[in-house]
Design a protein around this motif. Structure first.
Motif, mmCIF file in Angstrom:
data_model
loop_
_atom_site.group_PDB
_atom_site.id
_atom_site.type_symbol
_atom_site.label_atom_id
_atom_site.label_comp_id
_atom_site.label_asym_id
_atom_site.label_seq_id
_atom_site.Cartn_x
_atom_site.Cartn_y
_atom_site.Cartn_z
ATOM 1 N N ARG A 1 -0.623 9.921 -4.355
ATOM 2 C CA ARG A 1 -1.576 8.815 -4.372
ATOM 3 C C ARG A 1 -1.527 8.092 -5.712
ATOM 4 O O ARG A 1 -1.360 8.704 -6.769
ATOM 5 N N ASP B 1 -10.447 -1.954 -7.552
ATOM 6 C CA ASP B 1 -9.445 -0.913 -7.749
ATOM 7 C C ASP B 1 -8.396 -0.968 -6.639
ATOM 8 O O ASP B 1 -8.658 -1.433 -5.522
ATOM 9 N N ILE B 2 -7.214 -0.490 -6.961
ATOM 10 C CA ILE B 2 -6.115 -0.418 -5.999
ATOM 11 C C ILE B 2 -5.878 1.046 -5.651
ATOM 12 O O ILE B 2 -5.798 1.903 -6.538
ATOM 13 N N LYS B 3 -5.748 1.326 -4.371
ATOM 14 C CA LYS B 3 -5.385 2.654 -3.894
ATOM 15 C C LYS B 3 -4.137 2.515 -3.038
ATOM 16 O O LYS B 3 -4.171 1.895 -1.976
ATOM 17 N N ALA B 4 -3.048 3.072 -3.547
ATOM 18 C CA ALA B 4 -1.766 3.016 -2.853
ATOM 19 C C ALA B 4 -1.180 4.420 -2.814
ATOM 20 O O ALA B 4 -1.837 5.397 -3.211
ATOM 21 N N MET B 5 0.052 4.525 -2.335
ATOM 22 C CA MET B 5 0.681 5.843 -2.254
ATOM 23 C C MET B 5 2.193 5.705 -2.385
ATOM 24 O O MET B 5 2.777 4.673 -2.031
ATOM 25 N N LYS C 1 0.818 -1.208 0.000
ATOM 26 C CA LYS C 1 0.000 0.000 0.000
ATOM 27 C C LYS C 1 0.855 1.262 0.000
ATOM 28 O O LYS C 1 0.446 2.290 -0.527
ATOM 29 N N ARG C 2 2.074 1.197 0.571
ATOM 30 C CA ARG C 2 2.937 2.367 0.623
ATOM 31 C C ARG C 2 4.311 2.009 0.081
ATOM 32 O O ARG C 2 4.879 0.974 0.410
ATOM 33 N N HIS D 1 -3.658 5.213 -8.100
ATOM 34 C CA HIS D 1 -4.973 4.599 -8.312
ATOM 35 C C HIS D 1 -4.879 3.708 -9.543
ATOM 36 O O HIS D 1 -4.505 4.172 -10.626
ATOM 37 N N THR E 1 -7.031 1.051 -11.929
ATOM 38 C CA THR E 1 -8.307 0.463 -12.348
ATOM 39 C C THR E 1 -8.025 -0.588 -13.414
ATOM 40 O O THR E 1 -7.163 -0.390 -14.276
ATOM 41 N N GLN F 1 -1.599 10.663 -8.804
ATOM 42 C CA GLN F 1 -2.365 11.865 -8.471
ATOM 43 C C GLN F 1 -1.481 12.825 -7.687
ATOM 44 O O GLN F 1 -1.084 12.545 -6.550
ATOM 45 N N GLN G 1 -2.777 5.598 -12.360
ATOM 46 C CA GLN G 1 -2.843 7.049 -12.268
ATOM 47 C C GLN G 1 -2.018 7.525 -11.074
ATOM 48 O O GLN G 1 -2.172 7.013 -9.963
#
Length: 905
Positions: free
Chosen positions: A612, A632-636, A261-262, A614, A616, A297, A295
């Motif tokens: 961030r 979807d994946i949300k990481a940073m 995730k990070r 993202h 998809t 961000q 993406q």
């Protein structure tokens, strides 16, 4: 009619109904063959494979008009013309002309389905010998071979294998396929499939698709083996059944696995893989394609990404832009105060961003505005804008040049840039200079970027009458160009306004019209959004290469080892490299490509904080649009704090020069011994012991300021020659406060430029010293150096001559030295006159004093002769730098109780 033929020179006389022979040896009577046989022009036949007789339509019959005359009216043969034709024609009745077509050997439909050839009929000629026979015209024969269902269906695969997820009903688990070698559609097509194994929870349709009829359970049975057969349309069964193996898998969740995730990013490490162990779990489903969109961000960072925060002028020079641009939104200062009332966003890592909320605007002073815009000029700005508020969208002006004074009807707009209904409009009204005809006046662009609430770099290149818009380096032609009359030239001054349009209004007083002009901003044309770096450059347009450089992003997504990607992988970036699209047909190739997706930040000192990510994903199955839903994946990406550089300016803090040297044409170079270094604190990765490492990076300005009174331009100057800046990305400005050298360039170039700064004073008599302060900066003041102070002292010849007995300047490297005689003490019992020993000491001291004074005067004289020459050679003799402290010699020859000494202070 009977004819007589002469043989062996005998004469045959034809006398009506009888023949008279006169001296002839032989007379033969022959029938005349006057007509050719006749047949149909085309025949169509059918023969069943492995048979020999062809059924013809119409039947094969030849006719001859010479019938019933023997031979001439009879049919003796049918002949076939065609290469390798396996047929023959036989005459059945010579008198009636009937015939038949037969195959010379077995005919196979699988080898050839149709035959076409030519046939002709021949009569029997004249007499039994068949002499002088005649042939009919040519007829075309088409024969079709009828198929016999002689082959059984065959399956294309020896074994079929698939898997299903427990608890799911499938419309089609897999498809079996059989084929038949027969040639006809009736016998070659597979009309039905049959499930041979009974009692299974599966069914098969006529197309071979196998589905489950109930929900399967992994605990009940992990696999099924079923037998399937096929039938052609003649109901002939497959020669051998085929086995189908179906495995039951436990429920799994499709999605990406093996990602963190990070991801921490350490500045200066180049490209960093984001998902080195990532793979897509599809739960065993057969896929025809995968598309992943990554993406990055960075909307919260500056102008949408981690760009260098150098000034606009420095960036233009760094990118090779032409000089002469005017910054219409500079930082507020004493000389650029028209932006002081605007709202700035100061939390953007030194980016100078102005926010307009529909109530602020700024008038650009007349002396700043380019007065003569030619047919070529460039207008550029960073803009962040969203949809206009309210139901009715009003015009929102970014820049407007309109009449400053005049009547209501003379409030003309000469050029302006505004947004209306998410369209960008550029207005350019030309003066009556050449032809009194319609000219292009308004240029419109409709783009999604204008209202997407993101930062974009807009550049308008004007080559009148052509106008081109560049958005993030991509060119766009106007979709609409409106013509208008040129405007008449007038003596009315214009006002350039940022964020609104200047508008005048006339008032009426007491029934009489008085031309009293009240000036204000036209409220409905205020801008709502953010602007930065609004510039205008008259006289030329900007190249696409420079435009791309100015908007280039320093951080973004990347792919490592492109050459190792599979050929079926397709990928593309958006212009800012903040969006990456990866497409492929094979899941394994997609997994390999995703492990190579990286983050890169080329800034030496990037803005720390999170970015961030993202992702998809869409999956396609055979014959379906989508078959799996991938979460979807949300990481940073966490950009760590870069090591803070410590910029140090060092060198000699004191410099002494004679006044005559300051008067020279070159003056003096006070900073010849200056040097600039930058260091960062680095920790040892093993022992964690901190250390200092020197770091090379760019600077963006260095200021040389005068401490105390400002420069008196009637007697002194502080300047740098233009030649000292050649070959560097540097410019310089000077004033009575000092010199500012600016531009993005290396520390070495800044150091070289500072060493070329010259101070000159052509009236140094009243000057004793001058003090200067130098400070340097990186990233618009984000990192600043120490304040380096230098004192320049002036030596005057008159002071040295008049006070030579007590003050002589000491060379900088000279150290105080005590004479050996100073260690002797006098007799403490001596009184009255000085004893002989004391007298000797006094004499020796006076002699030493005279020698030192003579040496000092000689060195000062040498300094005046050689100072200017050595400055021009940029070399420094240590003996020419004098300390401000004087050489004071104090003698006390009458001291009785203490040692007789002289002291050098």
């Amino acid at each position: 009619m009977r004819n007589v033929k002469v043989l062996n020179s005998d004469l045959l006389i034809n006398a009506g109904s009888f023949v008279l022979k006169v001296s002839l040896s032989l007379c033969v009577f022959l029938t005349v063959n006057k007509h050719k046989p006749w047949i149909e022009t085309s025949y169509h036949g059918v023969i069943t494979e492995n048979m020999d007789t062809v059924l013809l339509d119409p039947p094969l019959v030849a006719l001859d008009k010479d019938a019933p005359v023997p031979y001439a009216g009879e049919i003796c043969a049918f002949k076939i013309y065609g290469q390798d034709t396996p047929f023959e024609a036989v005459v059945l009745n010579r008198t009636s002309g009937e015939g038949v077509l037969r195959a010379r050997g077995p005919v196979d439909c699988e080898s050839q389905k149709e035959y076409t050839f030519i046939i002709q009929a021949y009569d029997c000629g004249v007499g039994p010998s068949g002499v002088d026979w005649k042939k009919s015209h040519k007829a075309v024969v088409h024969i079709q071979v009828d198929d016999v269902n002689e082959f059984s269906p065959l399956f294309r695969e020896p074994l079929y294998r698939s898997s299903v997820i427990e608890g799911k009903i499938y419309d089609s688990i897999l498809q079996v396929e059989a084929w038949d070698q027969d040639c006809s559609p009736q016998y070659s097509q597979i009309c039905n499939y049959e499930m041979v194994t009974a009692g299974t929870p599966f069914a098969i349709d006529r197309n071979g698709n196998i589905r489950n009829t109930e929900r399967l359970t992994y605990e009940k049975q992990q696999s099924y083996r079923i037998m399937v057969s096929a039938f052609d349309c003649g109901q002939k069964r497959a020669k051998a059944d085929v086995a189908v193996l179906i495995e039951v898998k436990p429920v799994c969740k499709p999605g990406w696995q093996g990602w963190n995730k990070r991801v921490d990013y350490e500045p200066g490490t180049g490209s960093r893989q984001l998902f080195p162990k990532m793979h897509l779990e599809t739960c065993g489903g057969p896929l025809s394609g995968v598309k992943a969109i990554v993406q990055l961000q960075t909307n919260h960072i500056g102008k949408g990404c981690d760009r260098e925060t150098y000034s606009e002028k420095s960036l233009q020079k760094l990118c090779g832009a032409a000089s002469g641009s005017t910054d219409l939104l500079p930082a507020p200062s004493a000389s650029t105060n028209w932006t002081a009332s605007l709202v700035t966003d100061s939390s953007r890592d030194s980016d100078l961003i102005y926010r307009f909320d529909g109530r602020q605007a700024a008038n650009v002073p007349d002396h700043v505005v380019p007065q003569n815009l030619t047919d070529q000029f460039t207008l550029a700005t960073w803009m962040k804008h969203g949809p206009s508020p309210g139901l009715r969208a009003e015009k929102e002006t970014l820049l407007c040049n309109s009449d400053k004074t005049g009547r209501t009807e003379m409030n003309r707009h000469h050029y302006s840039l505004y947004v209306h209904n998410c369209r960008l409009v550029f207005l350019l009204r030309r003066d009556f200079s050449q032809l009194d005809t319609f000219r292009p006046a308004e240029f419109h662009w409709k783009l999604e970027q204008i209202c997407d609430k993101e930062w974009h770099y807009y550049v308008i290149n004007v080559e009148f009458p052509a106008v081109t818009l560049f958005v993030d380096g991509v060119s766009y032609e106007p979709y609409l160009v409106t013509d208008d009359w040129p405007i008449h030239s007038s003596q009315i001054d214009t006002q350039l306004t940022v964020g609104a349009c200047w508008q005048g209004q006339c008032n009426h007083h007491g029934g009489t019209r008085t031309d009293v002009v009240q000036l204000w901003f036209y409220q409905s044309r205020y801008f709502h959004g953010s602007l930065s770096g609004l510039t205008i450059r008259p006289g030329r347009i900007e190249t696409q290469k420079v435009i791309s450089c100015l908007q280039a992003c320093k951080e973004g997504l990347d792919i490592n080892s492109l050459e190792s990607l599979a050929k079926d992988i397709k990928f593309h970036f958006n212009p800012a490299q903040s969006v990456l699209v990866v497409e492929g047909e094979d899941v394994d190739n997609i997994n390999t490509a995703m492990t190579k997706v990286s983050y890169i930040n080329s800034r030496q000192f990037p803005t720390s904080g999170l970015r961030r990510l993202h992702i998809t994903t869409s999956v396609q199955c055979f014959g379906e649009d989508t078959c799996l839903t991938i979460p979807d994946i949300k990481a940073m990406v966490m950009v760590l704090q870069p090591s803070e550089p410590r910029i140090t300016i060092a060198g000699s803090n004191r410099l002494v020069r004679p006044g005559s040297e300051l008067q020279g044409a070159m003056g003096v170079a006070p900073f010849k011994e200056l040097f600039i270094t930058s260091t960062v604190m680095k920790g040892d990765g093993v022992t964690h012991r901190p250390g200092v490492m020197e770091l090379m990076h760019n600077l963006d300005y260095c200021d040389v300021l005068v401490i105390g009174d400002e420069l008196d331009l009637d007697r002194e100057s502080l300047e740098i020659r233009h030649s000292a800046l050649l070959g560097k990305h540097l410019d310089a400005t000077n004033s009575t406060s000092g010199i500012s050298i600016y531009g993005v360039d290396s520390m070495a170039h800044y150091e070289q430029a500072l060493k070329q700064v010259r101070y000159r004073n052509w009236k140094p008599a009243a000057l004793t010293e001058r003090r200067f302060r130098i400070t340097c900066s990186e990233l618009n003041g984000r990192y600043t150096s120490n304040e380096f102070i230098l004192e320049l002292s002036v030596l005057h010849r008159s002071v040295l001559v008049e006070h030579v007995n007590h003050m002589v300047a000491q060379p900088q490297l000279m150290r105080p030295v005590h004479h050996p005689l100073m260690i002797h003490t006098l007799n403490s019992h001596t009184t009255g006159a000085a004893p002989p020993t004391a007298t000797v000491i006094i004499v020796v001291c006076i002699a030493a004093l005279v020698v030192i004074v003579v040496i000092g005067v000689y060195r000062i004289h040498s300094t005046q002769q050689n100072g200017s020459k050595e400055d021009e050679e940029d070399t420094k003799d240590p003996e020419l730098d004098w300390d401000t402290s004087a050489l004071n010699i104090t003698i006390n020859p009458m001291e009785v109780h203490h040692s007789h000494t002289f002291t050098i202070v």
